[in-house]
Motif scaffolding. Structure first.
Motif, short mmCIF file in Angstrom:
data_model
loop_
_atom_site.label_atom_id
_atom_site.label_comp_id
_atom_site.label_asym_id
_atom_site.label_seq_id
_atom_site.Cartn_x
_atom_site.Cartn_y
_atom_site.Cartn_z
N HIS A 42 -5.06 -2.60 6.84
CA HIS A 42 -3.83 -1.80 6.79
C HIS A 42 -3.27 -1.70 5.38
O HIS A 42 -2.85 -0.62 4.95
CB HIS A 42 -2.80 -2.39 7.75
N TYR A 43 -3.25 -2.80 4.62
CA TYR A 43 -2.66 -2.76 3.28
C TYR A 43 -3.44 -1.84 2.35
O TYR A 43 -2.87 -1.20 1.47
CB TYR A 43 -2.51 -4.17 2.69
N PHE A 69 -1.82 1.41 0.56
CA PHE A 69 -1.86 1.54 -0.89
C PHE A 69 -2.46 2.88 -1.31
O PHE A 69 -1.96 3.55 -2.21
CB PHE A 69 -2.64 0.38 -1.52
N ILE A 70 -3.52 3.31 -0.63
CA ILE A 70 -4.12 4.62 -0.92
C ILE A 70 -3.11 5.72 -0.67
O ILE A 70 -2.95 6.64 -1.48
CB ILE A 70 -5.41 4.82 -0.10
N GLU A 71 -2.39 5.65 0.45
CA GLU A 71 -1.38 6.66 0.76
C GLU A 71 -0.26 6.66 -0.29
O GLU A 71 0.22 7.73 -0.69
CB GLU A 71 -0.80 6.42 2.15
N PHE A 72 0.13 5.49 -0.76
CA PHE A 72 1.14 5.38 -1.82
C PHE A 72 0.64 6.06 -3.09
O PHE A 72 1.38 6.82 -3.73
CB PHE A 72 1.46 3.90 -2.07
N MET A 73 -0.61 5.81 -3.49
CA MET A 73 -1.15 6.43 -4.71
C MET A 73 -1.20 7.95 -4.58
O MET A 73 -0.88 8.66 -5.53
CB MET A 73 -2.54 5.88 -5.02
N ILE A 88 1.10 -8.78 -1.16
CA ILE A 88 0.32 -8.56 0.06
C ILE A 88 -1.16 -8.40 -0.17
O ILE A 88 -1.95 -8.52 0.75
CB ILE A 88 0.84 -7.33 0.85
N MET A 89 -1.57 -8.12 -1.41
CA MET A 89 -2.99 -7.94 -1.68
C MET A 89 -3.63 -9.28 -2.02
O MET A 89 -3.03 -10.10 -2.71
CB MET A 89 -3.20 -6.95 -2.83
#
Length: 80
Positions: free
Chosen positions: A3-4, A8-12, A55-56
């Motif tokens: 999920h993280y 993160f991809i969606e955030f970028m 979280i990473m």
């Protein structure tokens, strides 16, 4: 995919830091994506980006001895 990673991809993509298409890199190689960290321009984006260390998996900035003063040679968008 964890999920993280998806988040993160969606955030970028939302920040326009990660783009998909047909790109020619400086090396001359072609790539189906391009990542530009210079696209993080707001305080909120940088604050959220800094929060990913919580979280990473992997070493945090503290455990590697990194801090903001080690980035003092970088220019902000406003100083260029």
């Amino acid at each position: 995919m964890e999920h993280y990673k998806q988040e993160f991809i969606e955030f970028m993509v939302d920040c326009k830091a990660l783009k998909f298409g047909d790109f020619v890199l400086k090396s001359g190689r072609r790539s189906p994506f391009f990542m530009n960290a210079g696209s993080y321009v707001t305080g909120g984006q940088l604050r959220r980006l800094g929060g990913w260390e919580n979280i990473m998996p992997g070493p945090s900035m503290r455990s590697t001895g990194m801090n903001l003063t080690s980035c003092s040679g970088l220019h902000t968008r406003e100083s260029l």
